[in-house]
Design an enzyme around this catalytic site. Structure first.
Site, PDB file in Angstrom:
ATOM      1  N   GLY A 123       4.540  -1.394  -8.864  1.00 37.77           N
ATOM      2  CA  GLY A 123       4.137  -0.149  -8.232  1.00 37.77           C
ATOM      3  C   GLY A 123       2.656  -0.064  -7.927  1.00 37.77           C
ATOM      4  CE  LYS A 163      -7.678 -16.893   0.333  1.00 35.79           C
ATOM      5  NZ  LYS A 163      -9.147 -16.845   0.360  1.00 35.79           N
ATOM      6  CE1 TYR A 164      -5.137  -7.963  -0.976  1.00 39.85           C
ATOM      7  CE2 TYR A 164      -6.967  -8.319   0.544  1.00 39.85           C
ATOM      8  CZ  TYR A 164      -5.925  -7.537   0.071  1.00 39.85           C
ATOM      9  OH  TYR A 164      -5.669  -6.318   0.661  1.00 39.85           O
ATOM     10  CG  HIS A 171       1.096  -1.761  -3.890  1.00 35.38           C
ATOM     11  ND1 HIS A 171       0.843  -2.976  -3.302  1.00 35.38           N
ATOM     12  CD2 HIS A 171      -0.107  -1.283  -4.305  1.00 35.38           C
ATOM     13  CE1 HIS A 171      -0.467  -3.223  -3.372  1.00 35.38           C
ATOM     14  NE2 HIS A 171      -1.061  -2.214  -3.972  1.00 35.38           N
ATOM     15  CE  LYS A 216      10.111  -3.517  -1.236  1.00 33.82           C
ATOM     16  NZ  LYS A 216      11.254  -4.221  -1.852  1.00 33.82           N
ATOM     17  NE  ARG A 219      14.968  -3.318  -9.451  1.00 32.72           N
ATOM     18  CZ  ARG A 219      14.537  -3.040  -8.215  1.00 32.72           C
ATOM     19  NH1 ARG A 219      15.409  -2.844  -7.246  1.00 32.72           N
ATOM     20  NH2 ARG A 219      13.245  -2.959  -7.947  1.00 32.72           N
ATOM     21  NE  ARG A 270      12.820   2.376  -0.031  1.00 34.28           N
ATOM     22  CZ  ARG A 270      12.548   1.745  -1.172  1.00 34.28           C
ATOM     23  NH1 ARG A 270      12.023   2.418  -2.189  1.00 34.28           N
ATOM     24  NH2 ARG A 270      12.781   0.449  -1.301  1.00 34.28           N
TER      25      ARG A 270
END
Length: 449
Positions: free
Chosen positions: A165, A202-203, A236, A238, A292, A338
């Site tokens: 999260g 690494k970003y 972070h 969705k 899951r 959502r």
């Protein structure tokens, strides 16, 4: 003995989704609920309902002893955890199996391995999945982190080994920030997850979030059901998902799908799982695996015709997969919105009484929701109250149908995120599929200015 009575250890739309699949298989359901959810739709529809505690999740949906007691009292011979709550709790899975109850999920050891992000990355690498360059495991010292960062190049991202999260994540752009940010990430992780372990990667500058749905029988057979693009995110989390991704070619799908399916077969994985990647400049980088069912599983169901919950129950019951890789066909396009009970622009939660409700309908329109007029949305849980999933033969046709469905959807009495989705469906970048995991937050910032 086949499963005959299934306890659903969850709430909201996913509990209703599981109930429907079970009933279509001739399986009775047991709804467990907190006092706040006594009037929930899945509670009304289930064959049996048992209250397991007060509103707080820690005293109800996360209360292992109460859930196991409910299973024994009701005579349930299987437990489906849905997503969230106890779905990725290896200890709970072990307790369920120790009580001779069928656990509808992966083997506990696989839940435990993939729940630790450091161990998950190590395991993924050993299974042949492409990794983001970074530390091999937990960072033991600032000096070690500095050596790794120098080798792979700045910017780097510091991540908590447990949880998710976005908590315990810090982007570091230069060596002089490293010590401070490692300490901050560790403190956040300790407060949120009880574990201050961090690792370093690494970003990636402007990646997309691409995930592959996999399914295994636990006996060395596994398949993939294609990818989902989950790049439209805020903090972070969705917001909208689609399948297939607008940027993944059929060749890349077959190649990466083959890699993830082989990895899961080699692992002996059982049930549904999702392997998440960052994708940039044609390259995939493993970030984590969710052991899951995913919130966004309906878009995969729409383009493959496979009922993932039904398959979960079958495989947990010891049956082989009901399809081979060659039998899985990808057809058309699907998008899921959502819908949350929150202000569409400030994102402040908006629980309360639903005074009117009308689900969108028509050809290839699916609404997964436990809402009804007169239902009171409780303030104690996640704000998602519905999922609108739309299918079209093409992406353009899917978007046109989604626009119409969003306009048709009515949820009165509370604020919802429907206006946000309506606005997104007018944006050229979204319409063209030209967005990354940073796009939505940048767009929202522009709207607010």
């Amino acid at each position: 003995m086949p499963v005959s009575r299934l306890l659903i250890a969850n709430r909201g739309e996913i509990a209703l989704r599981i109930h429907r699949a079970a009933h279509e298989m001739g399986i009775e359901t047991v709804a467990v609920h907190s006092t706040a959810d006594a009037d929930a739709m899945h509670v009304r529809l289930a064959n049996h309902a048992i209250c397991i505690g007060p509103p707080a999740a820690s005293e109800s949906y996360l209360n292992t002893a109460n859930i196991i007691s409910a299973a024994e009292i009701s005579g349930a011979d299987a437990i489906h955890p849905g997503y969230g709550f106890l779905s990725e709790n290896a200890q709970f899975a072990e307790i369920v199996e120790a009580h001779d109850i069928v656990w509808i999920g992966p083997k506990p050891e696989h839940i435990r391995t993939m729940g630790d992000k450091v161990e998950a990355k190590r395991t993924a690498g050993a299974l042949g999945l492409p990794l983001v360059p970074g530390s091999d495991g937990a960072i033991e010292s600032v000096e070690e982190a500095a050596r790794i960062a120098e080798k792979i190049g700045y910017p780097v991202i510091i991540k908590a080994a447990s949880g998710g999260g976005g908590r315990g994540m810090k982007v570091c752009n230069s060596p002089d920030q490293l010590d401070t940010l490692i300490k901050q990430a560790g403190s956040e992780a300790k407060a949120a997850f009880g574990d201050d372990t961090v690792y370093l990667e690494k970003y990636l500058g402007n990646p997309r979030h691409i995930e592959f749905q996999i399914f295994g029988d636990g006996n060395g057979n596994a398949v993939h059901l294609g990818e989902r693009d989950c790049s439209l995110q805020r903090r972070h989390q969705k917001v909208l998902e689609e399948a297939p991704s607008p940027v993944i070619t059929a060749e890349d799908r077959a190649r990466m799908g083959g890699i993830v399916a082989k990895a899961m077969a080699d692992m002996g994985y059982r049930g549904a799982g999702t392997i998440e990647f960052l994708w940039e400049n044609g390259e995939f980088y493993f970030i984590e695996m969710n052991t899951r069912l995913q919130v966004e599983h309906p878009v995969t169901e729409m383009i493959t015709g496979v009922d993932l919950v039904r398959e979960q129950i079958r495989v947990a019951d010891g049956k082989p997969l009901s399809f081979t890789q060659d039998e899985i066909q990808f057809t058309g396009h699907a998008i899921e919105c959502r819908i949350n009970a929150e202000d569409p622009w400030t994102f402040a939660p908006s629980p309360g009484l639903v005074t009117a409700y009308h689900a969108a309908g028509g050809m290839h329109v699916r609404v997964d929701s436990g809402l009804y007029a007169g239902y009171k949305i409780p303030p104690y849980y996640d704000s998602m109250i519905a999922k609108l999933i739309v299918y079209g033969r093409t992406r353009e046709g899917c978007i046109m149908r989604l626009r119409r469905a969003l306009e048709e959807m009515v949820i009165d009495g509370v604020k919802t995120s429907i206006p946000l989705h309506c606005a997104l469906m007018q944006e050229p970048d979204v319409l063209n599929g030209d967005y990354s995991i940073k796009w939505l937050e940048d767009w929202l910032a522009k709207q607010a200015s």
